[in-house]
Design a protein around this motif. Structure first.
Motif, mmCIF file in Angstrom:
data_model
loop_
_atom_site.group_PDB
_atom_site.id
_atom_site.type_symbol
_atom_site.label_atom_id
_atom_site.label_comp_id
_atom_site.label_asym_id
_atom_site.label_seq_id
_atom_site.Cartn_x
_atom_site.Cartn_y
_atom_site.Cartn_z
ATOM 1 N N ARG A 17 0.845 -1.202 0.000
ATOM 2 C CA ARG A 17 0.000 0.000 0.000
ATOM 3 C C ARG A 17 0.875 1.246 0.000
ATOM 4 N N ARG A 18 0.500 2.223 -0.814
ATOM 5 C CA ARG A 18 1.276 3.457 -0.916
ATOM 6 C C ARG A 18 1.117 4.286 0.354
ATOM 7 N N LEU A 19 2.254 4.714 0.906
ATOM 8 C CA LEU A 19 2.261 5.537 2.117
ATOM 9 C C LEU A 19 2.463 7.012 1.794
ATOM 10 N N GLY A 20 3.169 7.313 0.721
ATOM 11 C CA GLY A 20 3.467 8.695 0.349
ATOM 12 C C GLY A 20 4.892 8.808 -0.148
ATOM 13 N N ARG A 21 5.438 10.012 -0.055
ATOM 14 C CA ARG A 21 6.817 10.258 -0.495
ATOM 15 C C ARG A 21 7.708 10.510 0.709
ATOM 16 N N VAL A 22 8.975 10.119 0.569
ATOM 17 C CA VAL A 22 9.967 10.345 1.624
ATOM 18 C C VAL A 22 10.319 11.831 1.620
ATOM 19 N N VAL A 23 10.136 12.494 2.764
ATOM 20 C CA VAL A 23 10.412 13.926 2.860
ATOM 21 C C VAL A 23 11.533 14.253 3.834
ATOM 22 N N ASP A 24 11.933 13.291 4.667
ATOM 23 C CA ASP A 24 13.015 13.539 5.619
ATOM 24 C C ASP A 24 13.587 12.204 6.073
ATOM 25 N N LEU A 25 14.786 12.260 6.626
ATOM 26 C CA LEU A 25 15.482 11.076 7.100
ATOM 27 C C LEU A 25 15.818 11.239 8.578
ATOM 28 N N VAL A 26 15.824 10.141 9.318
ATOM 29 C CA VAL A 26 16.200 10.156 10.730
ATOM 30 C C VAL A 26 17.452 9.305 10.877
ATOM 31 N N LEU A 27 18.522 9.920 11.388
ATOM 32 C CA LEU A 27 19.793 9.237 11.613
ATOM 33 C C LEU A 27 20.041 9.159 13.103
ATOM 34 N N ARG A 28 20.539 8.013 13.548
ATOM 35 C CA ARG A 28 20.862 7.846 14.966
ATOM 36 C C ARG A 28 22.212 7.171 15.083
ATOM 37 N N GLY A 29 22.847 7.389 16.209
ATOM 38 C CA GLY A 29 24.128 6.753 16.473
ATOM 39 C C GLY A 29 24.791 7.382 17.675
ATOM 40 N N PRO A 30 25.899 6.803 18.103
ATOM 41 C CA PRO A 30 26.614 7.359 19.251
ATOM 42 C C PRO A 30 27.197 8.727 18.914
ATOM 43 N N VAL A 41 10.772 9.720 7.185
ATOM 44 C CA VAL A 41 9.583 10.532 7.394
ATOM 45 C C VAL A 41 8.852 10.586 6.059
ATOM 46 N N VAL A 42 7.611 10.128 6.074
ATOM 47 C CA VAL A 42 6.825 9.992 4.857
ATOM 48 C C VAL A 42 5.600 10.895 4.956
ATOM 49 N N ALA A 43 5.348 11.684 3.892
ATOM 50 C CA ALA A 43 4.183 12.567 3.843
ATOM 51 C C ALA A 43 3.287 12.131 2.690
ATOM 52 N N ARG A 44 2.005 12.119 2.944
ATOM 53 C CA ARG A 44 1.058 11.716 1.914
ATOM 54 C C ARG A 44 0.849 12.829 0.891
ATOM 55 N N HIS A 45 0.882 14.075 1.324
ATOM 56 C CA HIS A 45 0.641 15.215 0.434
ATOM 57 C C HIS A 45 1.859 16.124 0.418
ATOM 58 N N TRP A 46 1.990 16.925 -0.615
ATOM 59 C CA TRP A 46 3.151 17.804 -0.768
ATOM 60 C C TRP A 46 3.257 18.791 0.382
ATOM 61 N N ARG A 72 0.386 21.175 13.078
ATOM 62 C CA ARG A 72 -0.396 19.981 13.390
ATOM 63 C C ARG A 72 -1.343 19.650 12.246
ATOM 64 N N MET A 73 -2.002 20.675 11.714
ATOM 65 C CA MET A 73 -2.951 20.459 10.633
ATOM 66 C C MET A 73 -2.239 19.961 9.372
ATOM 67 N N LEU A 74 -1.120 20.595 9.027
ATOM 68 C CA LEU A 74 -0.400 20.215 7.814
ATOM 69 C C LEU A 74 0.292 18.872 7.945
ATOM 70 N N GLY A 75 0.745 18.543 9.141
ATOM 71 C CA GLY A 75 1.522 17.321 9.334
ATOM 72 C C GLY A 75 0.739 16.141 9.839
ATOM 73 N N ARG A 76 -0.578 16.199 9.847
ATOM 74 C CA ARG A 76 -1.341 15.099 10.434
ATOM 75 C C ARG A 76 -1.215 13.791 9.655
ATOM 76 N N ARG A 77 -0.846 13.869 8.397
ATOM 77 C CA ARG A 77 -0.643 12.646 7.616
ATOM 78 C C ARG A 77 0.838 12.377 7.383
ATOM 79 N N THR A 78 1.699 13.052 8.111
ATOM 80 C CA THR A 78 3.133 12.832 8.021
ATOM 81 C C THR A 78 3.517 11.850 9.123
ATOM 82 N N ARG A 79 4.237 10.786 8.726
ATOM 83 C CA ARG A 79 4.564 9.749 9.700
ATOM 84 C C ARG A 79 6.049 9.424 9.647
ATOM 85 N N GLN A 80 6.573 9.046 10.782
ATOM 86 C CA GLN A 80 7.948 8.570 10.888
ATOM 87 C C GLN A 80 7.883 7.058 11.016
#
Length: 102
Positions: A17-30, A41-46, A72-80
């Motif tokens: 199922r389509r989730l959207g487009r990749v709009v950001d990346l999360v990097l972790r490490g020591p 980070v995936v957003a359904r709308h531009w 909040r309104m603009l990012g409600r369909r943005t998911r990590q």
């Protein structure tokens, strides 16, 4: 791999199922070691990209209330999402295999 190679790709869940487009990346490490890509980070709308880091229910607590409400309104369909739960189109290239001779 560069971030520009991931940003803008279409993301699908493991069932296709389509989730959207990749709009950001999360990097972790020591703090003193290498960083590792863990989440996308995936957003359904531009316009989901405009909310920046203000995603999910744990939104950034600072700033004027109107800016927080708009984010909040603009990012409600943005998911990590964890990297292992997302399939990208086109797929990520496989890392080069180690040369056994050298």
């Amino acid at each position: 791999m560069r971030a520009g190679e991931l940003l803008g790709r279409i993301a699908y869940d493991l069932q296709g199922r389509r989730l959207g487009r990749v709009v950001d990346l999360v990097l972790r490490g020591p703090a003193d070691g290498p960083l590792r890509l863990t989440d996308l980070v995936v957003a359904r709308h531009w316009y989901g990209r405009m909310s920046g880091r203000l995603i999910g229910p744990q939104r950034h607590p600072s700033g004027p209330w109107a800016v927080r409400a708009l984010a909040r309104m603009l990012g409600r369909r943005t998911r990590q999402l964890p990297l292992d739960r997302v399939r990208l189109d086109p797929p990520l290239p496989e890392p080069p295999a180690a040369d056994p001779a050298g």
